[in-house]
Design a protein around this motif. Structure first.
Motif, mmCIF file in Angstrom:
data_model
loop_
_atom_site.group_PDB
_atom_site.id
_atom_site.type_symbol
_atom_site.label_atom_id
_atom_site.label_comp_id
_atom_site.label_asym_id
_atom_site.label_seq_id
_atom_site.Cartn_x
_atom_site.Cartn_y
_atom_site.Cartn_z
ATOM 1 N N LEU A 1 48.579 19.556 64.964
ATOM 2 C CA LEU A 1 47.184 19.920 64.720
ATOM 3 C C LEU A 1 46.652 20.829 65.818
ATOM 4 O O LEU A 1 45.944 21.808 65.549
ATOM 5 C CB LEU A 1 46.338 18.645 64.611
ATOM 6 N N ALA A 2 47.003 20.528 67.097
ATOM 7 C CA ALA A 2 46.551 21.368 68.203
ATOM 8 C C ALA A 2 47.143 22.774 68.093
ATOM 9 O O ALA A 2 46.445 23.783 68.341
ATOM 10 C CB ALA A 2 46.951 20.725 69.526
ATOM 11 N N GLU A 3 48.425 22.881 67.724
ATOM 12 C CA GLU A 3 49.034 24.200 67.550
ATOM 13 C C GLU A 3 48.342 24.985 66.432
ATOM 14 O O GLU A 3 48.061 26.190 66.567
ATOM 15 C CB GLU A 3 50.523 24.035 67.245
ATOM 16 N N MET B 1 44.575 29.145 64.466
ATOM 17 C CA MET B 1 43.350 29.422 63.711
ATOM 18 C C MET B 1 42.304 30.116 64.588
ATOM 19 O O MET B 1 41.635 31.062 64.158
ATOM 20 C CB MET B 1 42.785 28.115 63.152
ATOM 21 N N LYS B 2 42.162 29.707 65.813
ATOM 22 C CA LYS B 2 41.206 30.319 66.733
ATOM 23 C C LYS B 2 41.566 31.773 67.000
ATOM 24 O O LYS B 2 40.702 32.668 67.024
ATOM 25 C CB LYS B 2 41.165 29.516 68.027
ATOM 26 N N LEU B 3 42.878 32.032 67.178
ATOM 27 C CA LEU B 3 43.326 33.401 67.420
ATOM 28 C C LEU B 3 43.060 34.283 66.203
ATOM 29 O O LEU B 3 42.580 35.428 66.320
ATOM 30 C CB LEU B 3 44.818 33.394 67.767
ATOM 31 N N GLN C 1 39.282 35.109 65.935
ATOM 32 C CA GLN C 1 38.880 36.170 66.862
ATOM 33 C C GLN C 1 39.368 37.532 66.379
ATOM 34 O O GLN C 1 38.667 38.556 66.514
ATOM 35 C CB GLN C 1 39.435 35.865 68.253
ATOM 36 N N THR C 2 40.567 37.550 65.794
ATOM 37 C CA THR C 2 41.097 38.826 65.295
ATOM 38 C C THR C 2 40.259 39.339 64.132
ATOM 39 O O THR C 2 39.944 40.544 64.027
ATOM 40 C CB THR C 2 42.555 38.635 64.854
ATOM 41 N N VAL C 3 39.878 38.457 63.252
ATOM 42 C CA VAL C 3 39.029 38.848 62.107
ATOM 43 C C VAL C 3 37.673 39.328 62.587
ATOM 44 O O VAL C 3 37.088 40.292 62.041
ATOM 45 C CB VAL C 3 38.904 37.670 61.126
ATOM 46 N N ALA C 4 37.123 38.711 63.636
ATOM 47 C CA ALA C 4 35.827 39.136 64.177
ATOM 48 C C ALA C 4 35.898 40.533 64.775
ATOM 49 O O ALA C 4 34.921 41.295 64.737
ATOM 50 C CB ALA C 4 35.346 38.128 65.210
ATOM 51 N N LEU C 5 37.062 40.877 65.340
ATOM 52 C CA LEU C 5 37.207 42.201 65.945
ATOM 53 C C LEU C 5 37.482 43.296 64.927
ATOM 54 O O LEU C 5 37.399 44.492 65.245
ATOM 55 C CB LEU C 5 38.340 42.179 66.968
ATOM 56 N N LEU C 6 37.841 42.977 63.723
ATOM 57 C CA LEU C 6 38.177 43.984 62.719
ATOM 58 C C LEU C 6 36.950 44.750 62.218
ATOM 59 O O LEU C 6 37.080 45.842 61.646
ATOM 60 C CB LEU C 6 38.890 43.319 61.534
#
Length: 655
Positions: free
Chosen positions: A404-406, A411-413, A416-421
């Motif tokens: 779950l932690a992995e 998911m967090k990465l 952030q990638t989607v936010a930068l697009l």
């Protein structure tokens, strides 16, 4: 000629040279010290028989190296084949010992005096020199005690065995089992070595106890027969403890590079800490919650009920009443108590009924106890299964949390990638600038680290070399210390051995006859040395005179030949013209020839005389070899072997 009981020459021997008979007496005394039973009237090796020779050789070989003649008796068997085998075995043992002369079965069975003397002298030289009897026997007071014990044992072995019903009081004391005791040891408290010294390592109270109140070892044992076993056990424990400490110090103590006191102090601290940890672990009992982790409520109730019953059953009451309480039947307990207290049946029938009732109750209680034990075992196995299942579920939960932690990180990465697009170009340029600045910063840090790393690496290498050199130096010093310890131990052992040898020599000196003068022996030795020097000088003088005489003879012979040649030439010239001179020449030639023949005759006479002396010496040697007696003995042995072969053939035919 000799002092009785010793092999030393008396004062009357000082006035005559050292003879072969005296050497034989010394050799015979040496053989007696080795254990050979030789007659007292024996004075020379010429009187030795075959049995005496074999016994002497076997005794000497046993003292030198008993493994060479294992299983060989010093008594000759009656059969000739067995005698031949013993002779060959003894010859092989002598050759293995290093004897260079000719030796075989004939040396022992058909002996000659020179061969036996040579062999016995060789064996006497091979005997141990530290002791007069046996190298394996210790010297000093302990050696004297062990020799006395051995003599007592030999004396007891010489007595024949007698049945218990026919033994006298003395034989019952010697051969009976009344003196035998079981080896049972008790712990003894002995005075430590620290109390013997004036050191302050122990307190005054302990010293007072050891000096004033410690009982003697004879009173510390319950039985007098256990004293020797207890002392032996205590001494063995002390010696083994010291040896183990020395071995541990040599193997681990020296390698630790600590002093002797520091090493044992640290070991004592480690042992004390380990004991404290063990005691602490034993004192910490688990609680009910720890024991019942993952268990069911029914198991907890059972354990609590058993615990409460065990507490209630610790009160007053007989065994029968406690057993009834354990069966959960209070009505039986309340009814059995008054009956047991108020009235006792007088008739035998009531007693039998009560006894049978008690037996039935005991049987039922045992069955219930077995059922409870089976239930407890089942609950225990169920508890183990539940604990195992709980551990498996716990492991699965931890694995799920890790997955779950992995996934959350991924998911967090992605978020952030989607936010930068949304603003990709600006964000890409910003990211490029961040990457370039990070690259420059990494290069700058790498240069700084390189400047800082180079002196550290050099310092590390220097320290490593210094450590290696110190390790080499410490290992060398450690090896030197071990060698010094070995030398000290060897020197201590040598000092002990020489001290014991010195005490033994003092005891031997005290046991020697007091009326014997040492100056007489010294004077005898000096006279023998002087005679040897005189004989050597005379031999040297005779050799020099012989050389000078031979030289003079050679000179005269050469001069004679030259003179005859000159005279022959002169006379031969005048003989051609004068008849008288011719006759003189003939007489001269005849005279020269006669003189030559005379000289040859004299030389032949000398050669013959030398041959006669050699033959006389050979005759004496052959006479000493006892050839005729040996031939007669060989013929007798041949007849015996022939008879043995005939008897063996007859046995084979009968079989």
């Amino acid at each position: 000629d000799c002092f009785p009981g010793t092999g030393f020459l008396g004062p009357c021997c000082l006035c005559r040279p050292f003879t072969m008979e005296e050497a034989d007496r010394i050799l015979i005394r040496t053989l007696r010290l080795c254990g050979a039973e030789l007659p007292d009237e024996l004075q020379s090796l010429r009187e030795f028989s075959t049995e005496m020779i074999v016994e002497a050789v076997v005794r000497c070989l046993r003292v030198i190296d008993a493994s060479l003649i294992s299983g060989i008796s010093h008594m000759l068997p009656p059969g000739m084949s067995a005698r031949f085998r013993i002779g060959m075995s003894l010859a092989q043992a002598c050759q293995e010992l290093g004897f260079q002369g000719e030796v075989g079965y004939q040396t022992f069975l058909y002996s000659s005096e020179p061969d036996i003397r040579q062999l016995l002298l060789f064996l006497a030289e091979k005997l141990p020199r530290d002791s007069s009897e046996d190298a394996n026997q210790p010297i000093g007071k302990s050696g004297a005690l062990q020799r006395a014990i051995a003599a007592k044992i030999r004396e007891q072995f010489s007595l024949p065995w007698v049945p218990p019903s026919c033994r006298t009081t003395r034989l019952q004391h010697i051969q009976g089992s009344c003196l035998m005791r079981h080896f049972h040891a008790q712990r003894l408290v002995l005075l430590p070595e620290k109390c013997l010294s004036s050191s302050d390592t122990i307190s005054s109270d302990v010293r007072d106890f050891y000096e004033k109140y410690l009982p003697a070892v004879t009173t510390q044992v319950s039985q007098r027969a256990q004293l020797a076993a207890s002392l032996l056990e205590c001494s063995l424990a002390n010696v083994s403890g010291v040896q183990e400490q020395e071995a541990e110090w040599k193997s681990q103590g020296l390698a630790s590079r600590l002093s002797h006191e520091e090493y044992w102090q640290r070991k004592h601290q480690r042992l004390q800490k380990r004991v404290q940890d063990q005691l602490r672990q034993c004192s910490q009992h688990p609680t009910d919650s720890q024991l019942s982790a993952g268990a069911s409520e029914g198991l907890m109730d059972t354990l609590k009920s058993l615990g409460s019953r065990s507490k209630q059953e610790q009160g007053k009451g007989s065994r029968f009443t406690r057993t009834e309480k354990f069966t959960f039947k209070p009505e039986l307990a309340s009814s059995a108590g008054p009956v047991a207290v108020e009235s006792l049946p007088s008739s035998r029938k009531l007693d039998q009924d009560n006894r049978m009732q008690q037996e039935e109750e005991v049987t039922s209680l045992q069955q219930q106890l077995e059922q409870l034990s089976v239930q407890i075992e089942e609950v225990g196995t169920e508890l183990k299964k539940l604990n195992l299942a709980f551990m498996q579920v716990e492991d699965a939960r931890k694995q799920s949390e890790l997955h779950l932690a992995e996934k959350e990180d991924v998911m967090k990465l992605k978020r952030q990638t989607v936010a930068l697009l949304s603003d990709a170009e600006n964000n890409l340029s910003k990211l490029q600038m961040v990457v370039e600045s990070s690259t420059k910063r990494i290069v700058h840090l790498a240069s700084q680290w390189e400047n800082h790393r180079v002196p550290l690496v050099e310092q590390y290498r220097e320290l490593k070399k210094l450590r290696q050199s110190r390790e080499l130096e410490s290992s060398r010093r450690l090896s030197d210390i071990k060698e010094v310890h070995e030398q000290i131990r060897a020197a201590a052992e040598e000092a002990k051995r020489k001290d014991v040898l010195y005490k033994q020599l003092l005891a031997d000196i005290e046991n020697l006859p007091k009326d014997v003068s040492r100056a007489a022996y010294t004077q005898r030795i000096l006279e023998i040395v002087g005679n040897i020097k005189k004989q050597k000088e005379e031999i040297t003088k005779i050799l020099s005179d012989t050389k000078e005489l031979q030289k003079e003879i050679n000179n005269l012979t050469g001069k004679l030949d030259r003179t005859f040649a000159v005279t022959d030439e002169l006379v031969y010239k005048d003989a051609k013209h004068d008849e008288a001179v011719r006759k003189a020449y003939k007489y001269l030639a005849a005279l020269h020839e006669n003189c030559s023949q005379l000289i040859e005759t004299i030389e032949d006479t000398g050669t013959i005389m030398r041959g006669i002396r050699d033959l006389e010496e050979q005759i004496e040697t052959e006479a000493g070899k006892r050839t005729l007696s040996n031939l007669e003995k060989i013929l007798e042995d041949y007849k015996c072997i022939k008879q043995e072969n005939i008897s063996l053939l007859s046995r084979v035919r009968e079989a």
